[in-house]
Write a protein that holds these residues in place. Structure first.
Motif, mmCIF file in Angstrom:
data_model
loop_
_atom_site.group_PDB
_atom_site.id
_atom_site.type_symbol
_atom_site.label_atom_id
_atom_site.label_comp_id
_atom_site.label_asym_id
_atom_site.label_seq_id
_atom_site.Cartn_x
_atom_site.Cartn_y
_atom_site.Cartn_z
ATOM 1 N N THR A 69 0.859 -1.168 0.000
ATOM 2 C CA THR A 69 0.000 0.000 0.000
ATOM 3 C C THR A 69 0.901 1.225 0.000
ATOM 4 O O THR A 69 1.798 1.342 0.852
ATOM 5 C CB THR A 69 -0.915 -0.007 1.239
ATOM 6 N N ASP A 70 0.703 2.127 -0.965
ATOM 7 C CA ASP A 70 1.554 3.309 -1.061
ATOM 8 C C ASP A 70 1.147 4.377 -0.042
ATOM 9 O O ASP A 70 0.235 4.174 0.765
ATOM 10 C CB ASP A 70 1.577 3.860 -2.494
ATOM 11 N N GLU A 71 1.839 5.516 -0.073
ATOM 12 C CA GLU A 71 1.619 6.604 0.894
ATOM 13 C C GLU A 71 0.192 7.149 0.857
ATOM 14 O O GLU A 71 -0.311 7.656 1.854
ATOM 15 C CB GLU A 71 2.595 7.762 0.636
ATOM 16 N N GLU A 72 -0.459 7.066 -0.313
ATOM 17 C CA GLU A 72 -1.827 7.560 -0.461
ATOM 18 C C GLU A 72 -2.870 6.496 -0.139
ATOM 19 O O GLU A 72 -4.069 6.716 -0.335
ATOM 20 C CB GLU A 72 -2.067 8.081 -1.890
ATOM 21 N N GLY A 73 -2.436 5.316 0.312
ATOM 22 C CA GLY A 73 -3.363 4.256 0.655
ATOM 23 C C GLY A 73 -3.798 3.399 -0.517
ATOM 24 O O GLY A 73 -4.689 2.563 -0.373
ATOM 25 N N GLN A 74 -3.173 3.584 -1.689
ATOM 26 C CA GLN A 74 -3.511 2.800 -2.873
ATOM 27 C C GLN A 74 -2.765 1.472 -2.856
ATOM 28 O O GLN A 74 -1.568 1.428 -2.562
ATOM 29 C CB GLN A 74 -3.143 3.572 -4.151
ATOM 30 N N LYS A 75 -3.479 0.407 -3.174
ATOM 31 C CA LYS A 75 -2.827 -0.904 -3.260
ATOM 32 C C LYS A 75 -2.043 -0.980 -4.569
ATOM 33 O O LYS A 75 -2.534 -0.585 -5.624
ATOM 34 C CB LYS A 75 -3.859 -2.007 -3.191
#
Length: 112
Positions: A69-75
């Motif tokens: 999961t990236d910093e923006e919460g995207q998988k």
């Protein structure tokens, strides 16, 4: 430099990609990496591997990728290791000094 060859099925993508990689390597371009991402891989043949040796080439395992999961919460999906480590562990030495990465094959129906 990165070059991708795209087109519809049967248009000669693999032949163009393999020939281009070999020509560039023979003209002195160092560090050539050819990636076969096709579910029916034939790039090894175009790169000059003997036909009877191709079935013994091992594709990269699925563990080369990881989900995160990236910093923006995207998988996302990305490499589990840096590219140079992936090349060192899974790169296959091909004629003309090219390194082949074989992405994988479909093992059985429903695997794609």
């Amino acid at each position: 430099m990165k070059i991708a060859v795209a087109g519809k099925g049967g248009s000669g993508k693999t032949t163009i990609a393999g020939t281009l990689a070999r020509l560039m390597a023979r003209r002195g371009v160092d560090g050539m990496v050819a990636i076969d991402g096709d579910s029916n891989p034939n790039l090894a043949l175009t790169l000059g591997f003997p036909a009877d040796s191709i079935s013994s080439l091992k594709p990269m395992p699925r563990s080369v990728l990881r989900r995160f999961t990236d910093e923006e919460g995207q998988k996302r999906v990305g490499l589990a290791d840096p590219p140079d480590v992936v090349l060192r562990h899974y790169g296959i030495g091909a004629p003309d000094g090219i390194t082949l990465l074989l992405m994988g094959t479909i093992d059985h129906a429903g695997g794609g």
